[in-house]
Design a protein around this motif. Structure first.
Motif, mmCIF file in Angstrom:
data_model
loop_
_atom_site.group_PDB
_atom_site.id
_atom_site.type_symbol
_atom_site.label_atom_id
_atom_site.label_comp_id
_atom_site.label_asym_id
_atom_site.label_seq_id
_atom_site.Cartn_x
_atom_site.Cartn_y
_atom_site.Cartn_z
ATOM 1 N N PRO A 91 1.758 11.893 -9.508
ATOM 2 C CA PRO A 91 3.167 11.497 -9.604
ATOM 3 C C PRO A 91 3.515 10.515 -8.483
ATOM 4 C CG PRO A 91 2.953 13.749 -8.824
ATOM 5 C CD PRO A 91 1.583 13.288 -9.187
ATOM 6 N N PRO A 92 4.548 9.709 -8.671
ATOM 7 C CA PRO A 92 4.884 8.749 -7.622
ATOM 8 C C PRO A 92 5.274 9.447 -6.321
ATOM 9 C CG PRO A 92 6.552 8.771 -9.372
ATOM 10 C CD PRO A 92 5.419 9.612 -9.842
ATOM 11 N N ALA A 93 4.945 8.817 -5.219
ATOM 12 C CA ALA A 93 5.282 9.407 -3.921
ATOM 13 C C ALA A 93 6.755 9.185 -3.599
ATOM 14 C CB ALA A 93 4.403 8.799 -2.834
ATOM 15 N N GLY A 94 7.368 8.219 -4.292
ATOM 16 C CA GLY A 94 8.797 8.000 -4.108
ATOM 17 C C GLY A 94 9.139 7.320 -2.801
ATOM 18 N N LEU A 145 0.814 -1.221 0.000
ATOM 19 C CA LEU A 145 0.000 0.000 0.000
ATOM 20 C C LEU A 145 0.847 1.270 0.000
ATOM 21 C CD1 LEU A 145 -2.957 -0.965 2.361
ATOM 22 C CD2 LEU A 145 -2.942 -0.788 -0.136
ATOM 23 N N ALA A 146 2.083 1.166 0.478
ATOM 24 C CA ALA A 146 2.938 2.357 0.509
ATOM 25 C C ALA A 146 3.689 2.562 -0.810
ATOM 26 C CB ALA A 146 3.935 2.241 1.662
ATOM 27 N N SER A 147 3.689 1.541 -1.669
ATOM 28 C CA SER A 147 4.455 1.628 -2.924
ATOM 29 C C SER A 147 3.687 2.393 -3.989
ATOM 30 C CB SER A 147 4.715 0.224 -3.481
ATOM 31 O OG SER A 147 5.348 -0.550 -2.522
ATOM 32 N N ASP A 148 4.411 2.853 -4.995
ATOM 33 C CA ASP A 148 3.737 3.496 -6.127
ATOM 34 C C ASP A 148 3.053 2.455 -7.001
ATOM 35 O OD1 ASP A 148 4.496 6.163 -5.512
ATOM 36 O OD2 ASP A 148 6.530 5.629 -6.102
ATOM 37 N N LEU A 167 -10.750 -5.396 -9.225
ATOM 38 C CA LEU A 167 -9.383 -4.893 -9.388
ATOM 39 C C LEU A 167 -8.858 -5.277 -10.769
ATOM 40 C CD1 LEU A 167 -6.913 -3.574 -7.866
ATOM 41 C CD2 LEU A 167 -6.170 -5.913 -7.378
ATOM 42 N N GLU A 168 -8.419 -4.270 -11.517
ATOM 43 C CA GLU A 168 -7.845 -4.513 -12.845
ATOM 44 C C GLU A 168 -6.352 -4.775 -12.706
ATOM 45 O OE1 GLU A 168 -8.984 -4.919 -15.925
ATOM 46 O OE2 GLU A 168 -11.033 -4.635 -15.211
ATOM 47 N N LEU A 169 -5.907 -5.931 -13.121
ATOM 48 C CA LEU A 169 -4.464 -6.203 -13.123
ATOM 49 C C LEU A 169 -3.941 -5.935 -14.531
ATOM 50 C CD1 LEU A 169 -4.120 -9.665 -11.313
ATOM 51 C CD2 LEU A 169 -4.114 -7.380 -10.337
ATOM 52 N N LYS A 170 -2.974 -5.061 -14.624
ATOM 53 C CA LYS A 170 -2.347 -4.839 -15.936
ATOM 54 C C LYS A 170 -1.340 -5.943 -16.166
ATOM 55 C CE LYS A 170 -2.270 -0.165 -17.567
ATOM 56 N NZ LYS A 170 -1.439 0.834 -18.182
ATOM 57 N N LEU A 171 -1.264 -6.470 -17.367
ATOM 58 C CA LEU A 171 -0.278 -7.513 -17.629
ATOM 59 C C LEU A 171 1.071 -6.864 -17.944
ATOM 60 C CD1 LEU A 171 0.334 -10.489 -17.903
ATOM 61 C CD2 LEU A 171 -0.314 -10.352 -20.315
ATOM 62 N N LEU A 172 2.057 -7.148 -17.084
ATOM 63 C CA LEU A 172 3.403 -6.621 -17.331
ATOM 64 C C LEU A 172 4.099 -7.445 -18.410
ATOM 65 C CD1 LEU A 172 5.705 -4.670 -16.346
ATOM 66 C CD2 LEU A 172 6.428 -6.524 -14.862
ATOM 67 N N GLY A 173 3.906 -8.772 -18.338
ATOM 68 C CA GLY A 173 4.529 -9.641 -19.334
ATOM 69 C C GLY A 173 4.731 -11.032 -18.774
ATOM 70 N N SER A 174 5.505 -11.831 -19.503
ATOM 71 C CA SER A 174 5.738 -13.196 -19.029
ATOM 72 C C SER A 174 7.170 -13.630 -19.318
ATOM 73 C CB SER A 174 4.757 -14.151 -19.704
ATOM 74 O OG SER A 174 4.793 -13.958 -21.103
ATOM 75 N N LEU A 175 7.629 -14.560 -18.493
ATOM 76 C CA LEU A 175 8.955 -15.155 -18.648
ATOM 77 C C LEU A 175 8.769 -16.655 -18.782
ATOM 78 C CD1 LEU A 175 11.197 -13.549 -15.866
ATOM 79 C CD2 LEU A 175 11.679 -13.576 -18.286
ATOM 80 N N MET A 176 9.400 -17.249 -19.773
ATOM 81 C CA MET A 176 9.263 -18.697 -19.960
ATOM 82 C C MET A 176 10.154 -19.470 -18.991
ATOM 83 S SD MET A 176 7.101 -18.854 -22.294
ATOM 84 C CE MET A 176 6.424 -17.223 -22.118
ATOM 85 N N GLN A 204 -8.964 2.203 -1.682
ATOM 86 C CA GLN A 204 -8.462 2.562 -3.006
ATOM 87 C C GLN A 204 -8.037 1.320 -3.769
ATOM 88 O OE1 GLN A 204 -5.617 5.700 -2.352
ATOM 89 N NE2 GLN A 204 -7.377 6.967 -1.840
ATOM 90 N N LYS A 205 -7.833 1.497 -5.056
ATOM 91 C CA LYS A 205 -7.383 0.379 -5.880
ATOM 92 C C LYS A 205 -5.883 0.526 -6.128
ATOM 93 C CE LYS A 205 -11.475 -1.381 -6.583
ATOM 94 N NZ LYS A 205 -11.857 -2.356 -5.559
ATOM 95 N N PRO A 206 -5.071 -0.312 -5.503
ATOM 96 C CA PRO A 206 -3.634 -0.189 -5.744
ATOM 97 C C PRO A 206 -3.273 -0.556 -7.184
ATOM 98 C CG PRO A 206 -4.123 -2.121 -4.392
ATOM 99 C CD PRO A 206 -5.416 -1.404 -4.614
ATOM 100 N N ALA A 207 -2.215 0.056 -7.682
ATOM 101 C CA ALA A 207 -1.760 -0.250 -9.057
ATOM 102 C C ALA A 207 -0.963 -1.546 -9.032
ATOM 103 C CB ALA A 207 -0.904 0.893 -9.573
ATOM 104 N N VAL A 208 -1.517 -2.582 -9.663
ATOM 105 C CA VAL A 208 -0.850 -3.892 -9.643
ATOM 106 C C VAL A 208 -0.657 -4.382 -11.069
ATOM 107 C CG1 VAL A 208 -0.919 -6.266 -8.777
ATOM 108 C CG2 VAL A 208 -2.039 -4.444 -7.477
#
Ligand SMILES: Nc1ncnc2c1ncn2[C@@H]1O[C@H](COP(=O)(O)OP(=O)(O)OP(=O)(O)O)[C@@H](O)[C@H]1O
Ligand SMILES: [Mg+2]
Length: 299
Positions: free
Chosen positions: A281-284, A158-161, A224-233, A190-194
């Protein structure tokens, strides 16, 4: 501002659109986590850091995995100090920063989140100032965490951007990822960005199927909408690199895993630029620790 720029601003005003946001001043804090242990968080963190670095970004890895902290082994370093030394004013922030294989910078956490909540004002001021130093000297702070649901992990998320949830196609890993997110949402309105990273898939079809199932479950049951970052085989180079205590991205740049990292960085960075125009902007890193402390006060 030159004349052309001024004209663009003016046209934007006429059209009622805002001019593109400046690059955020604060470093972006990204937590990498998972439900199940051993799914590849630390390896992803390290090699994603190298991918970002290759794209010209400055990256620091912060290790907040208390139970099985071992990303430093993957980096081939033995940290001399950690953040507890900064808390007790024994060391400054630059003294605890170590440089590992391939030039990635690393800070060992070594602290319980509770430690942060019990600081007196003078220590808080010192710590905040030290942390502030990091803010302007890096673009990304990647936080490697342990697995499993805990209040500590919830606070970190919850504390992360933003958060990257690492899952494998195994149903147990997917179920545990879901369980962590469900718990996180119990502590916030709130909906965290995941973002979702699928690791150790046998092929792209399996990766896509895994992402689809987890995304639709989170959408339907958690809203909650999860954005797909990608995949690793699944890639044997990962294990070989672990044994050699060298990141696979550096040791095997042409491996499937390294190519996936490049692809992930390639799609992730432009996506951030797009988001930064509209989102806060990110809270950093300073914002990160301030939020952690505020959670302690309110609970
Ligand atoms: N894409 C992959 N292909 C093959 N093996 C992999 C892959 N990703 C991870 N592994 C294997 O899984 C092991 C565990 O990875 P890692 O230490 O990164 O997991 P973790 O999620 O950080 O674990 P922990 O929960 O204990 O912190 C690695 O040592 C490696 O052998
Ligand atoms: Mg790990």
């Amino acid at each position: 501002m030159d004349q052309a720029q001024r004209l663009r601003e003016y046209m934007n005003q006429l059209n009622g659109t805002k001019s593109p946001a400046k690059p955020p001043a604060a470093s972006r804090v990204i937590t990498i986590t998972s439900g199940k242990g051993g799914v590849g968080k630390s390896n992803f963190t390290l090699n994603f850091a190298l991918g970002l670095k290759a794209a010209g970004k400055r990256v620091i890895i912060l290790d907040l995995d208390l139970s099985t902290a071992n990303i430093n082994i993957l980096m081939g370093i033995t940290p001399r100090y950690n953040l507890v030394d900064v808390l007790h004013q024994r060391q400054g922030i630059w003294d605890v920063l170590e440089t590992g294989t391939s030039g990635i910078e690393y800070i060992a956490g070594g602290l319980e989140i509770d430690d942060l909540m019990q600081l007196d004002d003078q220590t808080t001021a010192f710590f905040a100032n030290q942390i502030q130093e990091l803010q302007s000297s890096t673009d990304f702070i990647l936080i490697d965490t342990g697995a499993g649901v805990s209040k500590e992990l919830v606070d970190i998320i919850l504390a992360s951007d933003e958060t990257i949830m690492v899952t494998t196609p195994e149903p147990t890993s997917m179920a545990d990822s879901y369980a962590v997110l469900k718990t996180v949402l119990q502590f916030t309105d709130q909906k965290p960005a995941v973002r979702l990273l699928v690791n150790r898939a046998q092929n792209y079809r399996e990766a896509a199927e895994t992402a689809k199932v987890l995304q639709s479950t989170c959408r339907n049951f958690l809203k909650l909408e999860l954005k797909l970052l990608g995949s690793l085989m699944e890639d044997s180079h990962v294990r070989q690199a672990v044994r050699a205590q060298t990141p696979f991205y550096a040791a095997y740049p042409n491996s499937t895993a390294s190519k996936s990292i490049k692809q992930i960085v390639y799609s992730y960075l432009p996506d951030l630029d797009e988001v930064s125009v509209t989102a806060a902007p990110p809270a950093g890193i300073r914002g990160f620790f301030e939020k952690i402390r505020s959670f302690g006060k309110s609970s």
